[in-house]
Design a protein around this motif. Sequence first.
Motif, PDB file in Angstrom:
ATOM      1  N   SER A   1     -10.416   8.649 -10.877  1.00 29.04           N
ATOM      2  CA  SER A   1     -10.168   8.898 -12.297  1.00 29.04           C
ATOM      3  C   SER A   1      -9.740   7.603 -12.976  1.00 29.04           C
ATOM      4  O   SER A   1      -8.657   7.077 -12.707  1.00 29.04           O
ATOM      5  N   SER A   2     -10.566   7.131 -13.878  1.00 31.13           N
ATOM      6  CA  SER A   2     -10.242   5.906 -14.609  1.00 31.13           C
ATOM      7  C   SER A   2      -9.004   6.110 -15.475  1.00 31.13           C
ATOM      8  O   SER A   2      -8.156   5.219 -15.590  1.00 31.13           O
TER       9      SER A   2
ATOM     10  N   SER B   1      -4.056   5.234  -5.056  1.00 34.40           N
ATOM     11  CA  SER B   1      -4.209   6.544  -4.420  1.00 34.40           C
ATOM     12  C   SER B   1      -5.626   7.040  -4.644  1.00 34.40           C
ATOM     13  O   SER B   1      -6.425   6.418  -5.362  1.00 34.40           O
ATOM     14  N   LEU B   2      -5.939   8.172  -4.021  1.00 37.04           N
ATOM     15  CA  LEU B   2      -7.275   8.752  -4.165  1.00 37.04           C
ATOM     16  C   LEU B   2      -7.582   9.061  -5.627  1.00 37.04           C
ATOM     17  O   LEU B   2      -8.696   8.831  -6.108  1.00 37.04           O
ATOM     18  N   SER B   3      -6.583   9.558  -6.341  1.00 36.98           N
ATOM     19  CA  SER B   3      -6.792   9.881  -7.761  1.00 36.98           C
ATOM     20  C   SER B   3      -7.082   8.626  -8.575  1.00 36.98           C
ATOM     21  O   SER B   3      -7.859   8.660  -9.532  1.00 36.98           O
TER      22      SER B   3
ATOM     23  N   VAL C   1     -13.363  -2.185 -13.325  1.00 35.75           N
ATOM     24  CA  VAL C   1     -13.615  -2.103 -11.894  1.00 35.75           C
ATOM     25  C   VAL C   1     -13.996  -0.691 -11.446  1.00 35.75           C
ATOM     26  O   VAL C   1     -14.487  -0.501 -10.326  1.00 35.75           O
ATOM     27  N   GLN C   2     -13.838   0.293 -12.309  1.00 39.07           N
ATOM     28  CA  GLN C   2     -14.091   1.679 -11.909  1.00 39.07           C
ATOM     29  C   GLN C   2     -15.530   1.934 -11.464  1.00 39.07           C
ATOM     30  O   GLN C   2     -15.763   2.624 -10.463  1.00 39.07           O
ATOM     31  N   PRO C   3     -16.542   1.395 -12.172  1.00 36.99           N
ATOM     32  CA  PRO C   3     -17.924   1.602 -11.679  1.00 36.99           C
ATOM     33  C   PRO C   3     -18.157   1.040 -10.282  1.00 36.99           C
ATOM     34  O   PRO C   3     -18.896   1.632  -9.492  1.00 36.99           O
ATOM     35  N   LEU C   4     -17.525  -0.099  -9.969  1.00 33.67           N
ATOM     36  CA  LEU C   4     -17.683  -0.670  -8.631  1.00 33.67           C
ATOM     37  C   LEU C   4     -17.049   0.235  -7.578  1.00 33.67           C
ATOM     38  O   LEU C   4     -17.623   0.443  -6.493  1.00 33.67           O
TER      39      LEU C   4
END
Length: 473
Positions: A100-101, A94-96, A155-158
């Motif tokens: 948000s990691s 989802s968008l969240s 993967v959050q930074p990507l």
Amino acid sequence: MTTLDLPAQTAQAKQSEQRSTSAARLKLPLAASLEHRRLQCYMMLILLDVLMIIVAMLGASEAQYGMTPASQLRQLALLVPFYVIAALAFNAYSLSALTSSRFSRHRAFASLLAAFTMLIFIAFFAKVSDQISRVSTGASFLACAITLILARTAVQPLIRKMCGPTAQNVLILDDGGLPVRIPHAWHIDARQHRLVPNRNDPHMLDRLAMFMTNMDRVLVSCPPERQMEWAMVLKGANITGELIDETVVAMGVLGARRVNDTGSLVVSAGPLGMRGRAAKRAMDLAIAGSAVMFLAPLLLTVALLVYLEDRGPIFFKQQRQGRNNRLFWIYKFRSMRVAQLDSAGARSASKDDDRITRIGRLIRRTSIDELPQLLNVLRGDMSIVGPRPHALGSLAGTKRFWEVDPRYNQRHSLKPGLTGLAQVRGFRGATDTEADLSGRLQADLEYLDGWTIWRDVQIMFATFTVLIHDRAF
């Protein structure tokens, strides 16, 4: 991509434009579309999750058995679709989850837990649970959880690089309404760029459409007399359009509802649904009932000491306002002399209050005087955790509490509590000034917003750290 040269409307604006030509020249569309990028990120997360589960399951099997048994492969074949189904249900894609990691990791873990639960459930009803090793299942779950959490974090930074910090394109059109600033949004002055909601001008509609191209949300801030025109334009723009209205915040609007030809603003709703109320009541009964039995020797001892001091009544009763604004009688161990009891609560207790007895000073300082309110909890008047009920005559400075802040009565949408968020934050004692009320009221309103049973548990544990405090007098 289109470049617009937009002339100023006034001489002053023209001079400003000459000083900064970059402000007058815009490249439209304002932003590239993020819709496909979000879809790519969702697909990437699905593939990453599936890959991590496969790697973790096979790795755990190899570490334990030196090979992967056929039973483990069958479990893996069931676990992967179970996980994806659970992840879709828990909004792990989802968008969240993109922005948000922490949210992403929590939902992935919850989905994994649900998938393993479904796997064990199926095995039990298929009568093959004896073929599932508890050690192997536990090791597989732990391995999957660790790899999923690490992968989601990595993967959050990507994702942020692909979609930006909000993963949305947001446009705010300022047409002379309430000033609004949203981080990472496009802010456009409609008057400077001569943007008007003229539905009779196809060229104007085309210009507006160029500004709105690739936007996920468009917010328009305008005077009330132009809201209808903007609403009609937004409805035809194939976009999520919103109108800024200052009364929404002033009235605390929760949403809007339309039934047939009647529209209404939803301004209040009970903070707890049926399941929440049932869970909170069950916890109240379990804790209050156990506490009364466990603390019976202490309660009897304090009752005897209160009586022996001046042969007066053991309990002090006072009317307080509870849930739904209903009045109820609250119970406390009497800590003041009988002749000087203040049933209305017009005078707050002070540090050197001459009305307080010797035993009263001790039980007030240790909060023992509040223990009879366990009976209020058992009766259903109060809860273990909730906004503390105040005496009807209480003053903050020279004003009644509800005169200081119009939001005060919102506290009464839940049962009052023995303890609350305001108490564990140190907002206790006399309210000599209006500022003394502000902190505790803000904490109470924060407690009402997004109640969970786990927060109640946290507040109960935190209460033990503030039972003895210097503002109890």
